[in-house]
Design an enzyme around this catalytic site. Structure first.
Site, PDB file in Angstrom:
ATOM      1  CD  GLN A  35      -3.187   2.690   6.850  1.00 58.50           C
ATOM      2  OE1 GLN A  35      -3.725   3.108   7.989  1.00 58.50           O
ATOM      3  NE2 GLN A  35      -3.538   2.579   5.597  1.00 58.50           N
ATOM      4  CG  ASP A  45      -3.008   7.963  -1.341  1.00 57.65           C
ATOM      5  OD1 ASP A  45      -2.890   8.444  -0.371  1.00 57.65           O
ATOM      6  OD2 ASP A  45      -2.620   6.877  -1.593  1.00 57.65           O
ATOM      7  NE  ARG A 103       0.067   1.144   3.538  1.00 52.54           N
ATOM      8  CZ  ARG A 103       1.057   2.056   3.639  1.00 52.54           C
ATOM      9  NH1 ARG A 103       2.351   1.761   3.627  1.00 52.54           N
ATOM     10  NH2 ARG A 103       0.744   3.370   3.720  1.00 52.54           N
ATOM     11  N   GLY A 104       0.318   2.430  -0.032  1.00 51.88           N
ATOM     12  CA  GLY A 104       1.238   3.558  -0.294  1.00 51.88           C
ATOM     13  C   GLY A 104       1.254   3.963  -1.734  1.00 51.88           C
ATOM     14  CB  ALA A 105       0.566   6.892  -3.621  1.00 50.01           C
ATOM     15  NE  ARG A 116      -6.071   0.891  -1.697  1.00 48.60           N
ATOM     16  CZ  ARG A 116      -5.404   1.143  -0.692  1.00 48.60           C
ATOM     17  NH1 ARG A 116      -4.128   0.961  -0.432  1.00 48.60           N
ATOM     18  NH2 ARG A 116      -6.004   2.167   0.286  1.00 48.60           N
ATOM     19  CG  ASN A 143      -2.040  11.784   2.841  1.00 49.12           C
ATOM     20  OD1 ASN A 143      -1.556  10.405   1.977  1.00 49.12           O
ATOM     21  ND2 ASN A 143      -1.606  12.014   3.939  1.00 49.12           N
ATOM     22  CE  LYS A 144      -5.274   5.716   4.511  1.00 46.41           C
ATOM     23  NZ  LYS A 144      -5.932   5.020   3.696  1.00 46.41           N
TER      24      LYS A 144
HETATM   25  O1  MRU Z   1      -4.452   3.430   2.022  1.00 41.12           O
HETATM   26  P1  MRU Z   1      -2.961   3.408   2.138  1.00 41.12           P
HETATM   27  O2  MRU Z   1      -2.318   2.915   3.368  1.00 41.12           O
HETATM   28  O3  MRU Z   1      -2.304   3.235   0.779  1.00 41.12           O
HETATM   29  O4  MRU Z   1      -2.615   5.110   2.035  1.00 41.12           O
HETATM   30  C1  MRU Z   1      -1.375   5.658   1.843  1.00 41.12           C
HETATM   31  C2  MRU Z   1      -1.333   6.815   2.166  1.00 41.12           C
HETATM   32  O5  MRU Z   1      -2.438   7.557   2.319  1.00 41.12           O
HETATM   33  C3  MRU Z   1      -0.043   7.649   1.996  1.00 41.12           C
HETATM   34  O6  MRU Z   1       0.104   8.932   2.904  1.00 41.12           O
HETATM   35  C4  MRU Z   1       0.170   7.949   0.553  1.00 41.12           C
HETATM   36  O7  MRU Z   1      -0.182   7.127  -0.292  1.00 41.12           O
HETATM   37  C5  MRU Z   1       1.478   8.556   0.515  1.00 41.12           C
HETATM   38  S1  MRU Z   1       2.558   7.360   0.340  1.00 41.12           S
HETATM   39  C6  MRU Z   1       4.066   7.716  -0.009  1.00 41.12           C
END
Ligand code: MRU
Length: 365
Positions: A203, A244, A53-55, A90, A254-255
């Site tokens: 996370q 993201d 996970r993470g963009a 996603r 973002n999250k």
């Molecule tokens: O749902 P996730 O864990 O994929 O969400 C991740 C985030 O929101 C991060 O802050 C974002 O992807 C930046 S990652 C370098």
């Protein structure tokens, strides 16, 4: 970065030259386990189930997913099927679509028999470019931390607040929001990180704290609701978060919970920076509220995973039985609340002009 003193990345090509290994992030911080991806279905599952996970890491995994698909079917139809399938896993992080577009552009006009090799070469490059991009984000972001350190009494740590995991586990290595932190720490700047736990999937508590601890960066986990209080009482010098998807006008998805931190930061004059690679900018959008927000269903809100005293990892219900829950996974922070962006090309204001000053090739010709 290192786990137990051993350098690791989040994704790598196996010694057989075609299968792909990832750290299974659904098992962290309790168990460090890797998973081998051998089919496009494995790659899609890893993205959907958030083993990765993470963009940026979602993008790198999708790129390898295309390679795995092409090994089975390198036709035009096979390529299109793989790309549409992976893109659907996603919705919010634009890096997924970006990486798939890169793969499509690399392979589409090649004869079938050379497509697989070309795809693997591009996927490897996407991973390597991500490492270098994140390293550069750290080079530029470190200067912001050093400027704050220079204004504080000697030896007093710079207090950084971050949300979710925009660390090396969210990328191939270094992270986005954490890269400036690691580089400042490695350069001897005294710093301390407040880590938002980041419900519902935690996370922050599970991943960001794990990786900061692994690298020896002083940090404290806080509940998501504590950030405003800490900013009011002067305990936070700077917020740095990831994204993201960022629009051409500087709005940031973002999250979930990022927006509330940006509001608190603005009310308390705390600088609020967003760290991002170019692959997270959606140049086709000029309104953050057009970004699709992933709905992950109610299970993640109604239950939590944790480790028992005997080491077993269990999931427990935490809510009143029968109550429904809502789980939007991301929110949009309008550009006006963002002090600036930290990119691989430098820092800029969160405005269309700011972004174009760093990426002039995206402007009108
Ligand atoms: O749902 P996730 O864990 O994929 O969400 C991740 C985030 O929101 C991060 O802050 C974002 O992807 C930046 S990652 C370098």
């Amino acid at each position: 970065m290192k786990i137990n003193g051993k350098p690791m990345r989040t994704i790598w090509l196996c010694e057989d030259g075609w299968s792909v290994e990832i750290i299974d992030q659904t098992r962290l911080p309790h168990v460090l386990e890797t998973v081998r991806l051998e089919t496009v279905q494995h790659a899609a599952h890893a993205i959907k189930a958030m083993q990765v996970r993470g963009a940026p890491l979602i993008g790198a995994t999708a790129a390898y997913g295309v390679c795995l698909a092409l090994r089975k079917d390198a036709s035009d139809e096979g390529l299109d099927r793989a790309i549409n399938y992976l893109a659907a896993q996603r919705p919010t992080a634009i890096n997924l679509r970006w990486a798939l577009n890169e793969m499509q552009a690399t392979v589409r006009n090649l004869p079938r028999e050379v497509r697989v090799d070309a795809a693997y070469a591009r996927a490897r490059d996407i991973s390597e470019e991500d490492v270098e991009t994140c390293r550069q984000i750290g080079v530029h972001g470190k200067k912001l931390i050093e400027e704050i350190a220079a204004k504080k009494p000697a030896g007093t740590p710079v207090n950084v607040l971050t949300h979710c995991n925009a660390g090396w586990l969210a990328t191939v290595d270094w992270g986005t929001a954490t890269s400036p932190i690691y580089q400042a720490h490695d350069a001897g700047v005294a710093l301390h990180v407040f880590v938002d736990e980041t419900r519902p999937r935690n996370q922050g508590a599970a991943l960001t704290a794990y990786e900061l601890g692994g690298h020896g960066v002083p940090h404290t986990i806080i509940v998501d609701n504590a950030g405003g209080h800490l900013m009011q009482t002067g305990a936070v010098d700077i917020c740095i978060v990831g994204t993201d998807r960022t629009t051409a006008t500087g709005d940031v998805a973002n999250k979930i919970g990022t927006y509330l931190k940006a509001l608190a930061a603005r009310d308390n004059n705390v600088p609020f920076y967003v760290a991002l690679p170019h692959s997270t900018i959606d140049w086709t959008l000029d309104d953050g509220f057009a970004i699709p927000i992933e709905d992950r269903g109610e299970d993640e809100v109604l239950a939590m995973q944790g480790r028992m005293a005997d080491g077993s990892v269990v999931t427990v219900d935490i809510a009143a039985p029968g109550s429904p829950a809502s789980n939007p996974a991301f929110d949009v922070t309008p550009a006006r609340l963002v002090t600036g962006f930290i990119t691989e090309r430098g820092c800029c204001p969160a405005t269309p002009e700011g972004l174009l000053s760093l990426y002039p090739e995206r402007g009108p010709t």
